[in-house]
Write an enzyme that holds these catalytic residues in place. Structure first.
Site, PDB file in Angstrom:
ATOM      1  N   ASN A   1     -15.996  70.747   3.862  1.00  0.00           N
ATOM      2  CA  ASN A   1     -17.227  71.500   3.576  1.00  0.00           C
ATOM      3  C   ASN A   1     -17.388  72.694   4.492  1.00  0.00           C
ATOM      4  OD1 ASN A   1     -19.783  71.246   5.569  1.00  0.00           O
ATOM      5  ND2 ASN A   1     -18.399  69.522   5.883  1.00  0.00           N
TER       6      ASN A   1
ATOM      7  N   ASN B   1     -25.800  67.933  18.234  1.00  0.00           N
ATOM      8  CA  ASN B   1     -24.658  68.286  17.387  1.00  0.00           C
ATOM      9  C   ASN B   1     -23.824  69.358  18.081  1.00  0.00           C
ATOM     10  OD1 ASN B   1     -22.921  69.331  15.492  1.00  0.00           O
ATOM     11  ND2 ASN B   1     -24.410  69.420  13.823  1.00  0.00           N
ATOM     12  N   PHE B   2     -22.772  68.903  18.776  1.00  0.00           N
ATOM     13  CA  PHE B   2     -21.815  69.832  19.386  1.00  0.00           C
ATOM     14  C   PHE B   2     -20.508  69.785  18.601  1.00  0.00           C
ATOM     15  CE2 PHE B   2     -24.154  68.699  23.527  1.00  0.00           C
ATOM     16  CZ  PHE B   2     -24.993  69.793  23.422  1.00  0.00           C
TER      17      PHE B   2
ATOM     18  N   CYS C   1     -20.199  70.763  14.738  1.00  0.00           N
ATOM     19  CA  CYS C   1     -20.003  71.499  13.482  1.00  0.00           C
ATOM     20  C   CYS C   1     -18.985  72.622  13.722  1.00  0.00           C
ATOM     21  CB  CYS C   1     -21.354  72.073  13.029  1.00  0.00           C
ATOM     22  SG  CYS C   1     -21.248  72.849  11.430  1.00  0.00           S
TER      23      CYS C   1
ATOM     24  N   CYS D   1      13.502  49.934  -0.358  1.00  0.00           N
ATOM     25  CA  CYS D   1      13.699  49.631   1.072  1.00  0.00           C
ATOM     26  C   CYS D   1      15.083  50.091   1.519  1.00  0.00           C
ATOM     27  CB  CYS D   1      13.515  48.139   1.327  1.00  0.00           C
ATOM     28  SG  CYS D   1      14.606  47.107   0.350  1.00  0.00           S
TER      29      CYS D   1
ATOM     30  N   CYS E   1      10.783  49.901   5.820  1.00  0.00           N
ATOM     31  CA  CYS E   1      11.075  49.230   4.541  1.00  0.00           C
ATOM     32  C   CYS E   1       9.851  48.480   4.030  1.00  0.00           C
ATOM     33  CB  CYS E   1      12.268  48.288   4.697  1.00  0.00           C
ATOM     34  SG  CYS E   1      12.067  47.115   6.036  1.00  0.00           S
TER      35      CYS E   1
HETATM   36  C1  LIG Z   1     -21.321  68.425   3.592  1.00  0.00           C
HETATM   37  C2  LIG Z   1     -21.407  67.945   4.995  1.00  0.00           C
HETATM   38  C3  LIG Z   1     -22.393  68.400   5.836  1.00  0.00           C
HETATM   39  C4  LIG Z   1     -22.484  67.934   7.141  1.00  0.00           C
HETATM   40  N1  LIG Z   1     -23.503  68.373   7.919  1.00  0.00           N
HETATM   41  C5  LIG Z   1     -23.613  67.894   9.196  1.00  0.00           C
HETATM   42  C6  LIG Z   1     -24.713  68.249  10.005  1.00  0.00           C
HETATM   43  O1  LIG Z   1     -25.614  68.961   9.580  1.00  0.00           O
HETATM   44  N2  LIG Z   1     -24.751  67.754  11.265  1.00  0.00           N
HETATM   45  C7  LIG Z   1     -23.780  66.940  11.772  1.00  0.00           C
HETATM   46  O2  LIG Z   1     -23.878  66.506  12.920  1.00  0.00           O
HETATM   47  N3  LIG Z   1     -22.730  66.572  11.005  1.00  0.00           N
HETATM   48  C8  LIG Z   1     -22.636  67.037   9.731  1.00  0.00           C
HETATM   49  N4  LIG Z   1     -21.589  66.613   8.946  1.00  0.00           N
HETATM   50  C9  LIG Z   1     -20.565  65.717   9.522  1.00  0.00           C
HETATM   51  C10 LIG Z   1     -20.882  64.239   9.259  1.00  0.00           C
HETATM   52  O3  LIG Z   1     -22.081  63.863   9.876  1.00  0.00           O
HETATM   53  C11 LIG Z   1     -19.762  63.317   9.776  1.00  0.00           C
HETATM   54  O4  LIG Z   1     -19.638  63.499  11.165  1.00  0.00           O
HETATM   55  C12 LIG Z   1     -18.430  63.591   9.123  1.00  0.00           C
HETATM   56  O5  LIG Z   1     -18.595  63.892   7.761  1.00  0.00           O
HETATM   57  C13 LIG Z   1     -17.461  62.408   9.268  1.00  0.00           C
HETATM   58  O6  LIG Z   1     -17.922  61.253   8.627  1.00  0.00           O
HETATM   59  P1  LIG Z   1     -17.404  60.797   7.154  1.00  0.00           P
HETATM   60  O7  LIG Z   1     -15.906  60.746   7.192  1.00  0.00           O
HETATM   61  O8  LIG Z   1     -18.075  59.480   6.895  1.00  0.00           O
HETATM   62  O9  LIG Z   1     -17.861  61.860   6.207  1.00  0.00           O
HETATM   63  C14 LIG Z   1     -21.518  67.037   7.625  1.00  0.00           C
HETATM   64  C15 LIG Z   1     -20.511  66.574   6.776  1.00  0.00           C
HETATM   65  C16 LIG Z   1     -20.465  67.006   5.473  1.00  0.00           C
HETATM   66  C17 LIG Z   1     -19.390  66.486   4.570  1.00  0.00           C
HETATM   67  S1  SF4 Z   2      12.302  44.255  -0.839  1.00  0.00           S
HETATM   68 FE1  SF4 Z   2      10.703  45.506  -1.739  1.00  0.00          FE
HETATM   69  S2  SF4 Z   2      11.455  47.597  -1.596  1.00  0.00           S
HETATM   70 FE2  SF4 Z   2      13.190  46.254  -1.268  1.00  0.00          FE
HETATM   71  S3  SF4 Z   2      14.111  46.061  -3.268  1.00  0.00           S
HETATM   72 FE3  SF4 Z   2      12.729  44.335  -2.999  1.00  0.00          FE
HETATM   73  S4  SF4 Z   2      10.823  45.024  -3.894  1.00  0.00           S
HETATM   74 FE4  SF4 Z   2      12.045  46.856  -3.601  1.00  0.00          FE
HETATM   75  S1  SF4 Z   3      12.561  47.661   9.697  1.00  0.00           S
HETATM   76 FE1  SF4 Z   3      13.467  49.696   9.708  1.00  0.00          FE
HETATM   77  S2  SF4 Z   3      15.508  49.385  10.545  1.00  0.00           S
HETATM   78 FE2  SF4 Z   3      14.780  47.374   9.901  1.00  0.00          FE
HETATM   79  S3  SF4 Z   3      15.518  47.130   7.843  1.00  0.00           S
HETATM   80 FE3  SF4 Z   3      13.471  47.993   7.683  1.00  0.00          FE
HETATM   81  S4  SF4 Z   3      13.798  50.208   7.569  1.00  0.00           S
HETATM   82 FE4  SF4 Z   3      15.702  49.287   8.309  1.00  0.00          FE
END
Ligand SMILES: Cc1cc2nc3c(=O)[nH]c(=O)nc-3n(C[C@H](O)[C@H](O)[C@H](O)COP(=O)(O)O)c2cc1C
Ligand code: SF4
Ligand code: SF4
Lengths: 79, 429
Positions: free
Chosen positions: B73, B132-133, B135, B348, B385
């Site tokens: 946003n 709010n430090f 944004c 895998c 894997c």
């Molecule tokens: C559209 C939008 C507006 C926001 N406005 C503010 C705001 O006014 N003040 C603030 O502290 N954070 C604001 N945020 C940040 C959110 O508070 C939050 O820190 C951030 O979105 C991470 O949380 P989430 O992953 O749950 O969205 C905003 C976020 C969005 C998406």
């Molecule tokens: S172990 Fe998982 S990734 Fe490997 S052949 Fe079987 S189903 Fe596919």
């Molecule tokens: S854990 Fe990593 S090294 Fe071991 S079989 Fe799976 S992909 Fe190969």
């Protein structure tokens, strides 16, 4: 060669030196891997250096030192 | 039934479900309907000097059949006069005395401006203030929102100005558009914040129309960066909550925000240190009534877990969140394919061949049937894997006993520096 086989070769080299009484006295890691320095138990013996390329071997050697464990138990494998 | 009420930095709320400051909390009519639907609290759409919004102002990212996987946003704070909002806050609080109303505030970084707005909103009986430090657009160009929130000293100073006159708890709402969220959180606390809330929206451009070549959204053919939210941002929000929750220098209650749309999301945020949560996008998408399902789900979950109060969830997963350097390098999991559930789609195999460690073999079993099998010694347990497998129960990630003591990267480095202490590189080389 599978990654495990590459590791296994390096592990065997580490384990065999440790079983012969060598101890690790330095590990230097760079772009090419880890250079691990071993010194023998008898003072007259020559130090040996291994270049470890695999991640598991580099882990193995430090695990042994860290855990104080014997080189016998393989790491990252199962039966 | 468990007790869903919370005490958030001294603010009592009948449940942890609050509407975030956003379009759903724009008017008394909306907030009252939300409370009727079951929301425990609402953070009023940010109050400040009324602005003028653009048309259009929202956009959404639909992904793989899911509508509004992400939301964007370019809306600003309230465009209604302060007096109108205050009258509606007063009426709403009178009708719903047990529900929580928080006033979200944003003004220029000037002490007298903060003092004036705090006194006016507190006079109508809000339960708390949210600064709010966060944004990221529109107001930021005027030195407010994220422009303030990205300067820790300014967050601290403005919080302190608010605390000089505030009589209700002060929550500082933070922007995620920053490198280390804990730096700002610590400054908010130094300024006297009683709590923090996070996250506000993340800088974003929702898309470009490949036919008109206009941005999405556009205002007469022109676009600008906006704020991203909705399910897509949940992992980012959760990690930022976790970072603040484990930081002892922060140490104040957290209101978790970002991509919350189900009761399971709420549980996750609370386990990771949120004392309450806020929702915006999910309500914009589905309406106020989603809270009914959230309340039911949370209640059942708490009963199943034998918990008497939702507050018992708060922070329980925080000790499980640390640094990469403290993870056990000797912990080992491998993938196991369960022939009974596998539908032989080979996804895998392809994933492991092309993007992991080439350890899923295509074999034929005794009955001549094609099967897939993991060479476990070569499997690094990356999970890929099982992530791509479309058949439930076809791949299990199984923990193996490595038979050795746990060792972290930090411990390993200690071992190496302890050893190397007495040698120089040249001596060994
Ligand atoms: C559209 C939008 C507006 C926001 N406005 C503010 C705001 O006014 N003040 C603030 O502290 N954070 C604001 N945020 C940040 C959110 O508070 C939050 O820190 C951030 O979105 C991470 O949380 P989430 O992953 O749950 O969205 C905003 C976020 C969005 C998406
Ligand atoms: S172990 Fe998982 S990734 Fe490997 S052949 Fe079987 S189903 Fe596919
Ligand atoms: S854990 Fe990593 S090294 Fe071991 S079989 Fe799976 S992909 Fe190969």
């Amino acid at each position: 060669m599978s990654a495990f086989d590459e590791f296994d070769q390096e592990r065997q080299a580490i384990d065999s030196l440790l079983l012969q009484g060598y101890t690790v006295t330095g590990i230097f890691e760079d772009l090419d891997g880890a250079r691990v320095r071993f010194i023998p138990s008898e003072p007259a013996g020559e130090p040996v250096e291994l270049l470890l390329l695999t991640a598991d071997a580099r882990k193995h050697v430090t695990t042994l030192i860290f855990g104080g464990s014997k080189p016998a138990s393989p790491i990252g494998t199962h039966t | 039934m468990a007790d869903l009420s919370i005490d958030f930095a001294g603010i009592k709320s009948p449940n942890p479900f609050w509407l975030a400051s956003a379009p759903p909390t724009n008017t008394g009519y909306q907030v009252q309907r939300a409370f009727e639907a079951g929301w425990g609290g609402a953070v009023w759409k940010t109050l400040g000097e009324p602005v003028i919004n653009t048309s259009s102002r929202f956009a959404a990212v639909h992904f793989g059949g899911q509508r509004v996987a992400g939301f964007n946003n370019i809306e600003l704070i309230t465009d209604r006069p302060l007096e109108v909002n205050l009258k509606e806050i007063y009426e709403t609080k009178k009708r719903f005395p047990n529900n929580t109303i928080i006033a979200s505030l944003m003004v220029e970084p000037k002490q007298e401006k903060w003092h004036e707005i705090v006194k006016r909103v507190e006079a109508v009986g809000v339960d708390g203030l949210e600064l709010n430090f966060g944004c990221p657009h529109g107001m930021a160009e005027r030195g407010m929102g994220a422009a303030s929130g990205q300067q820790p000293d300014l967050v601290q100073a403005q919080t302190a100005w608010v605390k000089e006159v505030a009589t209700t708890p002060v929550i500082v709402k933070m922007t995620p558009n920053i490198t280390d969220i804990t730096v700002v959180a610590r400054h908010a606390v130094k300024g006297g914040a009683d709590a923090i809330s996070l996250i506000n929206t993340i800088n974003s451009l929702a898309g470009v129309d490949i036919h008109s070549w206009n941005t999405i959204p556009n205002v007469g053919g022109q676009g600008a960066h906006g704020g991203y939210c909705g399910p897509a941002v949940k992992p980012i929000a959760l990690s930022m909550v976790a970072e603040c929750a484990r930081d002892r220098a922060v140490g104040v209650p957290i209101s978790g925000i970002g991509g919350i749309s189900t009761w399971q999301d709420v549980v996750e945020f609370m386990l990771m240190g949120s004392t309450g949560i806020q929702v915006c996008t999910a309500v914009m998408h589905h309406g106020f009534r989603i809270v009914e399902e959230m309340i039911d789900g949370l209640n059942n979950y708490l009963d199943e877990k034998g918990l008497a109060s939702v507050m018992e969830l708060v922070g329980k997963s925080v000790p499980k969140y640390s640094n990469w350097g403290d993870l056990d390098l000797n912990y080992k999991v491998v993938a196991r394919i369960n022939e009974d559930n596998c539908i032989n789609c080979n996804k895998c195999h392809i994933a492991c061949e092309d993007a992991s460690h080439q350890c899923i073999d295509m074999l034929t079993n005794a009955e001549g049937k094609a099967i897939l099998q993991v060479r476990e010694e070569d499997c690094v347990g990356c999970n890929l894997c099982s992530i791509v497998c479309p058949a439930d129960g076809a791949i299990d990630m199984v923990a193996l006993d490595s038979g050795v003591a746990p060792m972290t990267w930090n411990q390993r480095n200690q071992v190496i520096s302890g050893l190397n202490g007495s040698y120089s590189e040249a001596e060994v080389g």
